[in-house]
Design a protein around this motif. Structure first.
Motif, PDB file in Angstrom:
ATOM      1  N   TYR A 144       3.063  34.077  21.219  1.00 45.58           N
ATOM      2  CA  TYR A 144       3.911  34.383  20.056  1.00 45.58           C
ATOM      3  C   TYR A 144       3.204  34.130  18.737  1.00 45.58           C
ATOM      4  N   TYR A 145       2.300  33.139  18.723  1.00 46.47           N
ATOM      5  CA  TYR A 145       1.650  32.732  17.486  1.00 46.47           C
ATOM      6  C   TYR A 145       0.180  33.129  17.532  1.00 46.47           C
ATOM      7  N   SER A 146      -0.235  33.874  16.538  1.00 42.67           N
ATOM      8  CA  SER A 146      -1.611  34.347  16.493  1.00 42.67           C
ATOM      9  C   SER A 146      -2.053  34.488  15.040  1.00 42.67           C
ATOM     10  N   ALA A 147      -3.333  34.248  14.807  1.00 37.44           N
ATOM     11  CA  ALA A 147      -3.872  34.395  13.453  1.00 37.44           C
ATOM     12  C   ALA A 147      -3.823  35.849  12.991  1.00 37.44           C
ATOM     13  N   SER A 148      -3.653  36.769  13.931  1.00 42.33           N
ATOM     14  CA  SER A 148      -3.597  38.184  13.567  1.00 42.33           C
ATOM     15  C   SER A 148      -2.215  38.606  13.073  1.00 42.33           C
ATOM     16  N   ASN A 149      -1.199  37.764  13.289  1.00 38.84           N
ATOM     17  CA  ASN A 149       0.141  38.077  12.798  1.00 38.84           C
ATOM     18  C   ASN A 149       0.181  37.985  11.280  1.00 38.84           C
ATOM     19  N   PRO A 150       1.069  38.745  10.640  1.00 40.59           N
ATOM     20  CA  PRO A 150       1.106  38.734   9.162  1.00 40.59           C
ATOM     21  C   PRO A 150       1.499  37.362   8.609  1.00 40.59           C
ATOM     22  N   LYS A 151       0.925  37.019   7.454  1.00 37.47           N
ATOM     23  CA  LYS A 151       1.281  35.790   6.759  1.00 37.47           C
ATOM     24  C   LYS A 151       2.406  36.055   5.767  1.00 37.47           C
ATOM     25  N   PHE A 152       3.157  34.973   5.468  1.00 36.64           N
ATOM     26  CA  PHE A 152       4.227  35.067   4.488  1.00 36.64           C
ATOM     27  C   PHE A 152       3.902  34.157   3.314  1.00 36.64           C
ATOM     28  N   GLN A 153       4.562  34.435   2.213  1.00 40.69           N
ATOM     29  CA  GLN A 153       4.414  33.558   1.061  1.00 40.69           C
ATOM     30  C   GLN A 153       5.241  32.292   1.304  1.00 40.69           C
ATOM     31  N   ILE A 154       4.576  31.161   1.470  1.00 41.74           N
ATOM     32  CA  ILE A 154       5.238  29.877   1.677  1.00 41.74           C
ATOM     33  C   ILE A 154       4.755  28.933   0.584  1.00 41.74           C
ATOM     34  N   ASP A 155       5.654  28.503  -0.277  1.00 41.41           N
ATOM     35  CA  ASP A 155       5.273  27.739  -1.462  1.00 41.41           C
ATOM     36  C   ASP A 155       5.250  26.229  -1.240  1.00 41.41           C
ATOM     37  N   SER A 156       5.921  25.768  -0.191  1.00 42.71           N
ATOM     38  CA  SER A 156       5.987  24.330   0.094  1.00 42.71           C
ATOM     39  C   SER A 156       6.340  24.169   1.567  1.00 42.71           C
ATOM     40  N   PRO A 157       6.202  22.965   2.129  1.00 48.31           N
ATOM     41  CA  PRO A 157       6.513  22.796   3.555  1.00 48.31           C
ATOM     42  C   PRO A 157       7.935  23.233   3.888  1.00 48.31           C
ATOM     43  N   GLU A 158       8.063  24.025   4.930  1.00 50.06           N
ATOM     44  CA  GLU A 158       9.366  24.474   5.405  1.00 50.06           C
ATOM     45  C   GLU A 158       9.572  23.970   6.831  1.00 50.06           C
ATOM     46  N   SER A 196       7.481  32.832  10.066  1.00 50.50           N
ATOM     47  CA  SER A 196       6.066  33.147  10.253  1.00 50.50           C
ATOM     48  C   SER A 196       5.630  32.813  11.679  1.00 50.50           C
ATOM     49  N   TYR A 197       4.916  33.739  12.299  1.00 55.13           N
ATOM     50  CA  TYR A 197       4.326  33.506  13.615  1.00 55.13           C
ATOM     51  C   TYR A 197       2.801  33.586  13.532  1.00 55.13           C
ATOM     52  N   ASN A 198       2.302  33.360  12.329  1.00 57.36           N
ATOM     53  CA  ASN A 198       0.859  33.297  12.130  1.00 57.36           C
ATOM     54  C   ASN A 198       0.399  31.865  12.403  1.00 57.36           C
ATOM     55  N   SER A 199      -0.485  31.692  13.357  1.00 58.33           N
ATOM     56  CA  SER A 199      -0.891  30.361  13.800  1.00 58.33           C
ATOM     57  C   SER A 199      -1.623  29.565  12.732  1.00 58.33           C
ATOM     58  N   GLU A 200      -2.112  30.238  11.684  1.00 57.92           N
ATOM     59  CA  GLU A 200      -2.822  29.527  10.621  1.00 57.92           C
ATOM     60  C   GLU A 200      -1.847  28.872   9.628  1.00 57.92           C
ATOM     61  N   GLN A 201      -0.593  29.292   9.631  1.00 55.91           N
ATOM     62  CA  GLN A 201       0.352  28.700   8.684  1.00 55.91           C
ATOM     63  C   GLN A 201       1.635  28.187   9.365  1.00 55.91           C
ATOM     64  N   THR A 202       1.609  28.114  10.694  1.00 49.68           N
ATOM     65  CA  THR A 202       2.776  27.635  11.430  1.00 49.68           C
ATOM     66  C   THR A 202       2.349  26.636  12.499  1.00 49.68           C
ATOM     67  N   THR A 203       3.079  25.528  12.597  1.00 51.09           N
ATOM     68  CA  THR A 203       2.856  24.538  13.640  1.00 51.09           C
ATOM     69  C   THR A 203       4.144  24.375  14.440  1.00 51.09           C
ATOM     70  N   VAL A 204       4.034  24.416  15.770  1.00 53.75           N
ATOM     71  CA  VAL A 204       5.193  24.256  16.652  1.00 53.75           C
ATOM     72  C   VAL A 204       5.208  22.833  17.194  1.00 53.75           C
ATOM     73  N   ILE A 205       6.360  22.175  17.074  1.00 53.77           N
ATOM     74  CA  ILE A 205       6.463  20.774  17.488  1.00 53.77           C
ATOM     75  C   ILE A 205       7.712  20.563  18.350  1.00 53.77           C
ATOM     76  N   PRO A 206       7.551  20.104  19.588  1.00 55.52           N
ATOM     77  CA  PRO A 206       8.705  19.674  20.388  1.00 55.52           C
ATOM     78  C   PRO A 206       8.925  18.180  20.165  1.00 55.52           C
TER      79      PRO A 206
END
Length: 318
Positions: free
Chosen positions: A15-29, A93-103
């Motif tokens: 689901y998460y890949s660096a090839s996925n589009p990035k979004f404008q994220i201005d602060s931690p979400e 965002s599902y771009n792995s460069e700007q998203t971290t998944v945490i259980p």
């Protein structure tokens, strides 16, 4: 106390890949996730997780959102109240460069800890992963940071208010009861054969009958000794038992099919409505009891409901 729980960030490569589009994220979400990829448990567990993350974000000043879309959309039942937690799916965002998944799951009983000790550990765990960068953090959790009724109740009402269909169903059931009531919660899982839940056993027919008779007698005893003359709302995951106990003239049961959302993937509005009606009706009871005997499940749903409006709660193990 040295804590040995191992929890780490995950990467869902499918689901998460660096090839996925990035979004404008201005602060931690911080995004609470219930999208079917990891199960955060039943409704009570999921609400605990949402409230826990909200309290964490409120303390840290992070943007907080909820992506609860499986097996239904949370906002179809509970709407944002004072806090706009709803997120547009296109803003995930599902771009792995700007998203971290945490259980981050509640396991304090398994490790002999208190809920307070685990909450402190989990706060530190989140701090170690969440930085003041321009990223989204997708968190799957049933954490219990709000482990006292006053904290939980305040947070719940900041976050939620019933959607109109839920509010109408609640009002109709209150009208049917006709006044104040106490509530009893029972969790049989698969014992009475209503449905199959994971690997939990189903009792032989004669043992099912004995179990129902035993619980029925305890309800009568509780009514006679403590609540004579009051109405009693009974909720359970067993429609079989609800039909059985409804012969008592002081008992009220909420109509509808009983489901557990973890084991009911169908996205059907009316199918899941009863779970929310149960929750909110319990929340308005004068007192809530959880009854447990034999192999019945020691559910946290009743206590979670009692936290919503800070109502008295008691467990009876017999």
């Amino acid at each position: 106390m040295k804590l040995r729980i191992r929890q780490k960030a995950l990467s869902f490569k499918q689901y998460y890949s660096a090839s996925n589009p990035k979004f404008q994220i201005d602060s931690p979400e911080i995004v609470y996730m219930a999208d079917g990829r990891i199960s955060p448990g039943g409704l009570g567990d999921r609400l605990h997780g949402i409230i826990s993350l909200y309290l964490y974000c409120k303390k840290k000043g992070y943007k907080f959102k909820v992506n609860f879309c499986h097996p239904f959309r949370l906002k179809d039942y509970l709407l944002p109240n004072k806090v706009n937690w709803d997120i547009d799916p296109e803003k995930l965002s599902y771009n792995s460069e700007q998203t971290t998944v945490i259980p981050l799951f509640c396991t304090y009983k398994k490790y002999g800890m208190t809920v307070d000790e685990e909450a402190k550990y989990q706060h530190a765990f989140l701090d170690s992963f969440i930085k003041t960068d321009k990223k989204q953090y997708h968190i799957y959790t049933n954490a219990h940071f709000a482990y006292t009724p006053n904290i939980y109740s305040t947070a719940f009402h900041e976050l939620f208010m019933p959607a109109k269909p839920l509010e109408e169903a609640i009002n109709q059931n209150k009208k049917n009861i006709g006044g104040e009531y106490i509530a009893i919660v029972l969790r049989f899982q698969s014992l009475l054969g209503d449905f199959k839940e994971a690997d939990f056993p189903t009792l032989p027919v004669d043992e099912q009958k004995r179990l129902m008779e035993k619980v029925y007698s305890k309800i009568q005893e509780l009514y006679d000794e403590r609540h004579k003359g009051q109405k009693v709302l009974i909720t359970s995951d067993s429609r079989k038992f609800l039909d059985y106990v409804s012969s008592l003239d002081y008992v009220y049961t909420i109509p509808g099919r009983v489901v557990h959302l973890t084991y009911t993937p169908a996205h059907d509005y009316n199918l899941h409505l009863k779970s929310f009606v149960d929750l909110m009706m319990l929340a308005d009871a004068q007192k809530i009891y959880l009854l447990v005997t034999g192999d019945m499940f020691h559910s946290g749903f009743a206590q979670s409901a009692s936290f919503i409006n800070d109502k008295p709660y008691e467990e009876i193990i017999f």
